[in-house]
Structures are given as C-alpha cells and as structure tokens.
Design a protein around this motif. Sequence first.
Motif, PDB file in Angstrom:
ATOM      1  N   LYS A 246      -9.659   0.207  -2.662  1.00  0.00           N
ATOM      2  CA  LYS A 246      -9.700   0.224  -1.199  1.00  0.00           C
ATOM      3  C   LYS A 246     -10.285  -1.040  -0.584  1.00  0.00           C
TER       4      LYS A 246
ATOM      5  N   GLU B 185      -1.972   9.058 -11.643  1.00  0.00           N
ATOM      6  CA  GLU B 185      -2.346   8.070 -12.654  1.00  0.00           C
ATOM      7  C   GLU B 185      -2.793   6.734 -12.087  1.00  0.00           C
ATOM      8  N   ILE B 186      -2.442   6.443 -10.826  1.00  0.00           N
ATOM      9  CA  ILE B 186      -2.702   5.135 -10.236  1.00  0.00           C
ATOM     10  C   ILE B 186      -3.433   5.311  -8.910  1.00  0.00           C
ATOM     11  N   THR B 187      -4.429   4.463  -8.674  1.00  0.00           N
ATOM     12  CA  THR B 187      -5.173   4.543  -7.419  1.00  0.00           C
ATOM     13  C   THR B 187      -5.365   3.154  -6.822  1.00  0.00           C
ATOM     14  N   ALA B 188      -5.386   3.083  -5.498  1.00  0.00           N
ATOM     15  CA  ALA B 188      -5.600   1.813  -4.811  1.00  0.00           C
ATOM     16  C   ALA B 188      -7.074   1.436  -4.865  1.00  0.00           C
TER      17      ALA B 188
ATOM     18  N   SER C  26       0.827  -1.203   0.000  1.00  0.00           N
ATOM     19  CA  SER C  26       0.000   0.000   0.000  1.00  0.00           C
ATOM     20  C   SER C  26       0.861   1.254   0.000  1.00  0.00           C
TER      21      SER C  26
ATOM     22  N   PHE D 279      -4.099  -2.288  -7.141  1.00  0.00           N
ATOM     23  CA  PHE D 279      -4.095  -0.961  -7.756  1.00  0.00           C
ATOM     24  C   PHE D 279      -4.594  -1.065  -9.193  1.00  0.00           C
TER      25      PHE D 279
ATOM     26  N   ASP E  75      -1.851   7.144  -3.390  1.00  0.00           N
ATOM     27  CA  ASP E  75      -2.301   7.252  -4.776  1.00  0.00           C
ATOM     28  C   ASP E  75      -1.492   8.311  -5.513  1.00  0.00           C
ATOM     29  N   SER E  76      -1.407   8.163  -6.824  1.00  0.00           N
ATOM     30  CA  SER E  76      -0.738   9.154  -7.654  1.00  0.00           C
ATOM     31  C   SER E  76      -1.750   9.738  -8.627  1.00  0.00           C
TER      32      SER E  76
ATOM     33  N   ARG F 192      -5.385   1.743 -12.897  1.00  0.00           N
ATOM     34  CA  ARG F 192      -5.256   3.090 -13.451  1.00  0.00           C
ATOM     35  C   ARG F 192      -6.422   3.941 -12.967  1.00  0.00           C
ATOM     36  N   ARG F 193      -6.142   5.210 -12.689  1.00  0.00           N
ATOM     37  CA  ARG F 193      -7.189   6.100 -12.215  1.00  0.00           C
ATOM     38  C   ARG F 193      -8.246   6.329 -13.295  1.00  0.00           C
ATOM     39  N   ASN F 194      -7.798   6.459 -14.556  1.00  0.00           N
ATOM     40  CA  ASN F 194      -8.711   6.753 -15.645  1.00  0.00           C
ATOM     41  C   ASN F 194      -8.989   5.497 -16.470  1.00  0.00           C
TER      42      ASN F 194
END
Length: 306
Positions: free
Chosen positions: A161, A156-159, A150, A276, A153-154, A278-280
Amino acid sequence: MPYDLQHLHAFATIIETGSLGRAAVALNITQPALSRTIKRLEDQVGAPLFERHSKGMHLTDIGGVLLPHATLLLRESEHASEEINAMRGLAKGTIRVGALGTIACLALPQAIDRVLVKWPKLRVYVVEGVWDRLAEGLVKHEIDLALGVSVADSAEITAIKDCRWDDRSHVVAALDHPLRRKKALELADVIDQRWTTTPKGTAPYAHMEQVFADNGLGMPEILVETRSVMMLKNLVAQSGFLSWMPEPLYQAEIKASLLDALPIPGVIGTRTMTAFRRRNGILPGPAVKLLEELRLLMAQDPPASA
C-alpha cells in the motif's frame, strides 16, 4: 514431523520434468533411489502423491495440495541461503522483479540504478509483461515483486500500500501530424484516424477504452495491434498513426522531437500503479532493497514522471 527439503526437491523435480526417469537424470541420482525418496515422502504424507501411467506421472489431489507448500518452502530456503551467503561475501543476491512495459521503461530502471549504486554486488532478473504474466510469476516464485496497475488483492497476491503512484496517459501523435493544425481539437476528431494500440485485453487498451467511454465515445478502429513498444512508437513517429500511451513510455521521443501528446483539452487518463508481493512468505532482502528505492523514487518524483 517437518518435511525434508531434499524430499520436497525430488517431488518438485518430478513435476517439472514430467517423469521419474527425467527427474532422476536432472537430480543426478538413480531412478530406484528417487523412487525410494518419493516413497518416504508419501509415507510421511500418508497417501500417494502421484498416479503412475505409461506416459508419465500425474499428481493426485493430495499431491496437488502439497505442491504449492513445497514450492514455498523450497523458495524460502533458497532465499535464506542466498541472503546469508551474500552477507558472508560468498555469493551475490538477486532481485527478481516483474513490471508492465511503462514501468519497465522508466521507473524501474531508475530504482534499479539506485540499488546497484548502493549494493553493487546484487544482480537483477527482470520480467516484462502483461499483468497475468506477472501474477503468474509471483505465484510460481519466479519473481518476488510485481509492478503493475492497482487491482484488488487476491488470495495469493497483495498490494504494497505504501508503494504506489499515478501514471498519466494521452493520445499521442507525431509532431507533424495534420491534427495539430486543427483549432479547438476534440477527442471526437481522432476517431477516424489510423490507430495502433496494444491488443484488446491489455491494461493500456482497457484504460483507453474507459477514457473514450467517459467522453461518450466508442473506440476508434484499431488497424495495428502489437505488444511491441518499439513498433507502436515507430508507427506513430514515422507513419502517421495515433496511439494511446503513458507518459513514461515516450519521454525519449519527446526529447528527440519525434512525438508528443495531442493537445486535446481534458483528455488525460490517470491510473494508479502499485507494487505487489506474494501474500505468504518473507520478502527476500534484495527485493526489500529495491522496494525501498521505489518508495524513495515515488516520494521524490511527481507521479507524472514516475
């Protein structure tokens, strides 16, 4: 006006191959035809996408802005076609996942097995590596899920949850190591022993370093650094080395009576592991199926064995 996927594919292929000529060969079209395609895309963008040099073609600043969006659109198009074809029975879907070595040893294989029992036509592509490699794979659309420690988040990348679990690590040694005969064993007793670990900068090394620091100790001298899990376990089991390992990494060696954690009271390192994405963009259907099985696996299995 929406972008033409064929134009974006030509654009991405030039970047991948490094030249107009090599891209034309890869696309099986003539170089003039490829030039016309890129010209139409540049007209649509309203600015040059490449600077042309004798040694090849280089992205302009505007081309650099377009690239990640072009990659996303192309990958999403591939995922859509793959899922639709899989539903129609014309093709097999692919799960693209990356994982740290400890997860790749136990949790991920169990989840993959559960998925393939339910959906036997799926295929799996696995990348094993350190977090930087996994993050890069996510951003470049080489993988759709990454399983690792863990972290924040960045952009471009999100966990994810609701897909996380704990991973416990210990100082490990062969079952016949002399330290096992010492009464009231303490962490300080292992400092002068021969050690092998993953290299500095890797997550296990940082985890070990933190545990030693929490106990008021510096790191022992590491004689052998390696990213090879097999080498680490053989050095411990056969050559008398100590190492720092997460439990899932050496479950088979425990059953074979080759090595186990040293009985040092209070010295257990726990870290949180997370999936994780990709955020988009949309998570492809095959990846969703694996994620569902990981959630079930972590809910049913205690974190210590995950």
